[in-house]
Design a protein around this motif. Structure first.
Motif, PDB file in Angstrom:
ATOM      1  N   PHE A  60       0.848  -1.189   0.000  1.00 22.47           N
ATOM      2  CA  PHE A  60       0.000   0.000   0.000  1.00 22.47           C
ATOM      3  C   PHE A  60       0.886   1.243   0.000  1.00 22.47           C
ATOM      4  CE2 PHE A  60      -2.955  -3.187   1.596  1.00 22.47           C
ATOM      5  CZ  PHE A  60      -4.152  -2.825   1.010  1.00 22.47           C
ATOM      6  N   ASP A  61       1.911   1.218  -0.834  1.00 23.75           N
ATOM      7  CA  ASP A  61       2.862   2.328  -0.867  1.00 23.75           C
ATOM      8  C   ASP A  61       2.205   3.650  -1.241  1.00 23.75           C
ATOM      9  OD1 ASP A  61       4.807   0.525  -0.216  1.00 23.75           O
ATOM     10  OD2 ASP A  61       5.649   0.367  -2.236  1.00 23.75           O
ATOM     11  N   SER A  62       1.120   3.582  -2.009  1.00 27.12           N
ATOM     12  CA  SER A  62       0.460   4.813  -2.452  1.00 27.12           C
ATOM     13  C   SER A  62      -0.572   5.325  -1.455  1.00 27.12           C
ATOM     14  CB  SER A  62      -0.226   4.584  -3.801  1.00 27.12           C
ATOM     15  OG  SER A  62      -1.305   3.659  -3.662  1.00 27.12           O
ATOM     16  N   ASN A  70      13.112   6.967   5.347  1.00 24.42           N
ATOM     17  CA  ASN A  70      13.192   7.814   4.160  1.00 24.42           C
ATOM     18  C   ASN A  70      12.973   6.984   2.898  1.00 24.42           C
ATOM     19  OD1 ASN A  70      13.495  10.346   2.998  1.00 24.42           O
ATOM     20  ND2 ASN A  70      15.657  10.002   2.545  1.00 24.42           N
ATOM     21  N   SER A  71      12.047   5.999   2.999  1.00 23.10           N
ATOM     22  CA  SER A  71      11.841   5.066   1.893  1.00 23.10           C
ATOM     23  C   SER A  71      11.202   5.740   0.688  1.00 23.10           C
ATOM     24  CB  SER A  71      10.963   3.891   2.352  1.00 23.10           C
ATOM     25  OG  SER A  71       9.715   4.380   2.824  1.00 23.10           O
ATOM     26  N   ASN A  72      10.445   6.814   0.930  1.00 25.76           N
ATOM     27  CA  ASN A  72       9.758   7.460  -0.186  1.00 25.76           C
ATOM     28  C   ASN A  72       9.619   8.961   0.070  1.00 25.76           C
ATOM     29  OD1 ASN A  72       8.101   8.071  -2.406  1.00 25.76           O
ATOM     30  ND2 ASN A  72       7.249   6.011  -2.350  1.00 25.76           N
ATOM     31  N   PRO A  73      10.649   9.748  -0.222  1.00 26.02           N
ATOM     32  CA  PRO A  73      10.582  11.191   0.032  1.00 26.02           C
ATOM     33  C   PRO A  73       9.463  11.887  -0.737  1.00 26.02           C
ATOM     34  CG  PRO A  73      12.543  10.611  -1.266  1.00 26.02           C
ATOM     35  CD  PRO A  73      11.962   9.336  -0.763  1.00 26.02           C
ATOM     36  N   LYS A  74       9.099  11.373  -1.920  1.00 29.79           N
ATOM     37  CA  LYS A  74       8.025  11.986  -2.695  1.00 29.79           C
ATOM     38  C   LYS A  74       6.679  11.866  -1.979  1.00 29.79           C
ATOM     39  CE  LYS A  74      10.092  13.826  -6.085  1.00 29.79           C
ATOM     40  NZ  LYS A  74      10.026  15.294  -6.220  1.00 29.79           N
ATOM     41  N   ALA A  75       6.484  10.759  -1.279  1.00 26.33           N
ATOM     42  CA  ALA A  75       5.258  10.597  -0.501  1.00 26.33           C
ATOM     43  C   ALA A  75       5.196  11.636   0.611  1.00 26.33           C
ATOM     44  CB  ALA A  75       5.180   9.186   0.072  1.00 26.33           C
ATOM     45  N   GLN A  76       6.345  11.917   1.236  1.00 29.22           N
ATOM     46  CA  GLN A  76       6.381  12.919   2.286  1.00 29.22           C
ATOM     47  C   GLN A  76       6.068  14.304   1.734  1.00 29.22           C
ATOM     48  OE1 GLN A  76       6.571  11.792   5.413  1.00 29.22           O
ATOM     49  NE2 GLN A  76       6.682   9.794   4.388  1.00 29.22           N
ATOM     50  N   HIS A  92      12.899  11.824 -12.899  1.00 32.09           N
ATOM     51  CA  HIS A  92      13.147  10.411 -13.128  1.00 32.09           C
ATOM     52  C   HIS A  92      13.109   9.666 -11.801  1.00 32.09           C
ATOM     53  CE1 HIS A  92      14.131  11.144 -17.309  1.00 32.09           C
ATOM     54  NE2 HIS A  92      15.001  12.100 -16.944  1.00 32.09           N
ATOM     55  N   GLY A  93      12.797   8.401 -11.863  1.00 26.33           N
ATOM     56  CA  GLY A  93      12.823   7.564 -10.671  1.00 26.33           C
ATOM     57  C   GLY A  93      11.641   7.727  -9.743  1.00 26.33           C
ATOM     58  N   LEU A  94      10.547   8.303 -10.239  1.00 31.58           N
ATOM     59  CA  LEU A  94       9.354   8.473  -9.400  1.00 31.58           C
ATOM     60  C   LEU A  94       8.615   7.146  -9.268  1.00 31.58           C
ATOM     61  CD1 LEU A  94       7.929  11.823 -10.816  1.00 31.58           C
ATOM     62  CD2 LEU A  94       9.096  11.500  -8.632  1.00 31.58           C
ATOM     63  N   PRO A  95       7.945   6.913  -8.126  1.00 31.23           N
ATOM     64  CA  PRO A  95       7.118   5.709  -8.003  1.00 31.23           C
ATOM     65  C   PRO A  95       6.054   5.684  -9.100  1.00 31.23           C
ATOM     66  CG  PRO A  95       7.339   6.835  -5.878  1.00 31.23           C
ATOM     67  CD  PRO A  95       7.901   7.759  -6.912  1.00 31.23           C
ATOM     68  N   ASP A  96       5.650   4.501  -9.526  1.00 29.10           N
ATOM     69  CA  ASP A  96       4.690   4.411 -10.632  1.00 29.10           C
ATOM     70  C   ASP A  96       3.323   4.967 -10.272  1.00 29.10           C
ATOM     71  OD1 ASP A  96       3.923   2.449  -8.888  1.00 29.10           O
ATOM     72  OD2 ASP A  96       4.188   0.775 -10.273  1.00 29.10           O
ATOM     73  N   TRP A  97       3.061   5.124  -8.983  1.00 24.28           N
ATOM     74  CA  TRP A  97       1.771   5.649  -8.560  1.00 24.28           C
ATOM     75  C   TRP A  97       1.795   7.171  -8.314  1.00 24.28           C
ATOM     76  CZ3 TRP A  97       2.846   8.069  -4.096  1.00 24.28           C
ATOM     77  CH2 TRP A  97       3.867   7.559  -3.281  1.00 24.28           C
ATOM     78  N   TYR A  98       2.959   7.786  -8.413  1.00 25.84           N
ATOM     79  CA  TYR A  98       3.105   9.182  -7.978  1.00 25.84           C
ATOM     80  C   TYR A  98       2.202  10.138  -8.763  1.00 25.84           C
ATOM     81  CZ  TYR A  98       5.138  13.731  -6.981  1.00 25.84           C
ATOM     82  OH  TYR A  98       5.311  15.048  -6.624  1.00 25.84           O
ATOM     83  N   GLU A  99       2.235  10.060 -10.089  1.00 31.59           N
ATOM     84  CA  GLU A  99       1.431  10.985 -10.887  1.00 31.59           C
ATOM     85  C   GLU A  99      -0.059  10.816 -10.605  1.00 31.59           C
ATOM     86  OE1 GLU A  99       2.241  13.479 -12.780  1.00 31.59           O
ATOM     87  OE2 GLU A  99       4.392  13.200 -12.443  1.00 31.59           O
TER      88      GLU A  99
END
Length: 420
Positions: free
Chosen positions: A55-57, A71-77, A383-390
């Motif tokens: 449930f990373d997203s 700090n597994s997913n800074p974009k989520a933060q 680059h390197g964004l999680p596939d669910w980020y957008e």
């Protein structure tokens, strides 16, 4: 999989059973599949192996990771920092529920270490529960979210409203949500509905819920090979995002055209208006608390766009004379609440409507600013964004767009003189 079918495996501790969410999530945790493998639970392994593997997203995952300082997913933060205040508040409440359940499960297993012996995993031991290490906590997030996002109402208790009435149900839990008409309608077992009925000449056996049945929706045409959707409920996007990790999709302008409903919680803004009253703010809160009208203040886009009655009631008290509030002389306000009179005065009505307009203007300004910021992020590809980020960025943008459109619709209603 529910508290009844798991009760033999998880006995009560000092006469107290774990809650349904706690016991189901504990069982999932003890039998979580390793990486891409299968669950080795002898009873429910085949079913557990069909559940989502991560449930990373989901925003709860972001919130827990922030607490664990991973700090597994800074974009989520980053996304956490861009949520509307009302959504952040709802997420904090959900996160508190998670930690409360995790604390209860840890204490339970620590007190009954033999529970670990039932695990089909090789890396489970009581010390990990006692310490609550980060990796096990992350696994529990997976288990807890499977329960929170996939359990359905299922009658297991004589009381219709009992918290025990929930279960995980194979195959049914694949059904995705649709905001409009549902394709399938659950039909609860007849016996279970008779449990709470007055005793008559004919006795009914209290059996374990019984089989679930479904009928198609006669108001909807379902062509061959169509995905069947199940309406989760009339939830605002705020709740769907926090609880399930998605929002209802709609197009810009749909709310203003009345094609779909929208709801915005304005708790934080209204609280600021009360704080501005100074010393009598606490008295106002006490009065609203006593009458059951503190909080849950919302605005809605459904035509004609309007504030909730709870919000109107709070704003009416906000504009009562300070001296009357200080000395608890608000009988005229209570008379309106009780329906004994329509309004306090025309001047008073105009005053709270002006404040409502200011609330809308604050929302519009705040939403526009955040939408611009989110759009700028979209224009800066990385680059390197999680596939669910957008996709999740789009959900967060939609939350702000909903605040913008609802506030615009309500402001238009106020300016047009619509009576609420």
């Amino acid at each position: 999989m529910n508290s009844r079918t798991l009760s033999a495996t998880y006995p009560p501790l000092q006469g107290q059973y774990l809650s349904p969410t706690q016991v189901i999530s504990l069982h999932l945790l003890l039998h979580k599949p390793h990486d891409g493998g299968e669950s080795h639970d002898s009873r429910f392994g085949s079913y557990i192996s069909t559940l989502p593997r991560d449930f990373d997203s989901h925003p709860l995952t972001w919130s827990v990771n922030k607490h664990l300082q991973t700090n597994s997913n800074p974009k989520a933060q980053e996304l956490l920092g861009h949520l509307p205040p009302s959504v952040s508040s709802s997420l904090q409440a959900l996160t508190a529920r998670f930690w409360e359940d995790w604390d209860a499960v840890r204490k339970y297993v620590t007190a009954l270490p033999m529970i670990c012996d039932s695990s089909s995993r090789q890396d489970i031991d009581v010390d990990r529960f006692r310490l609550g290490d980060s990796a096990l906590t992350t696994d529990y997030v997976w288990a807890w979210l499977n329960v929170n996002t996939r359990c359905i109402y299922y009658r297991l208790d004589p009381s219709v409203s009992s918290p025990l009435n929930m279960t995980l149900c194979p195959i049914l839990d694949f059904a995705n949500h649709a905001p409009t008409a549902t394709h399938i309608k659950p039909v609860l077992p007849l016996d279970s509905e008779l449990w709470a009925a007055p005793t008559g000449p004919r006795k009914h056996t209290k059996r374990l819920g019984g089989d679930y049945a479904f009928t198609s929706n006669c108001e909807t045409t379902i062509p061959p090979d169509t995905e069947l959707f199940l309406r989760y409920g009339s939830h605002p996007n705020r709740k769907l995002f926090v609880e399930y990790g998605f929002t209802n999709t709609w197009h810009e302008g749909d709310l203003q055209r009345g094609r779909c409903d929208g709801e915005v919680d304005v708790q934080d803004i209204v609280e600021e208006h009360f704080k501005a009253k100074g010393p009598i703010a606490d008295t106002m809160r006490r009065i609203l608390d006593e009458e059951g009208y503190w909080g849950d203040w919302t605005m809605h886009a459904s035509p004609p766009a309007h504030p909730s009655y709870r919000l109107i009631t709070a704003l009416r008290l906000l504009h009562c004379k300070d001296d009357d509030v200080q000395h608890d002389r608000v009988g005229h306000w209570k008379a309106v609440v009780l329906g004994e009179q329509a309004i306090i005065s025309q001047e008073h009505e105009q005053a709270w409507r002006n404040t409502l307009l200011k609330i809308c203007e604050t929302l519009i300004e705040r939403a526009n600013s955040n939408i611009v910021g989110l759009n700028e992020r979209t224009l800066r590809p990385e680059h390197g964004l999680p596939d669910w980020y957008e996709w999740m960025l789009g959900n967060v943008r939609r939350l702000w767009l909903e605040e913008l459109e609802v506030a615009s619709c309500v402001a238009q209603s106020v300016q047009s003189g619509v009576e609420f």
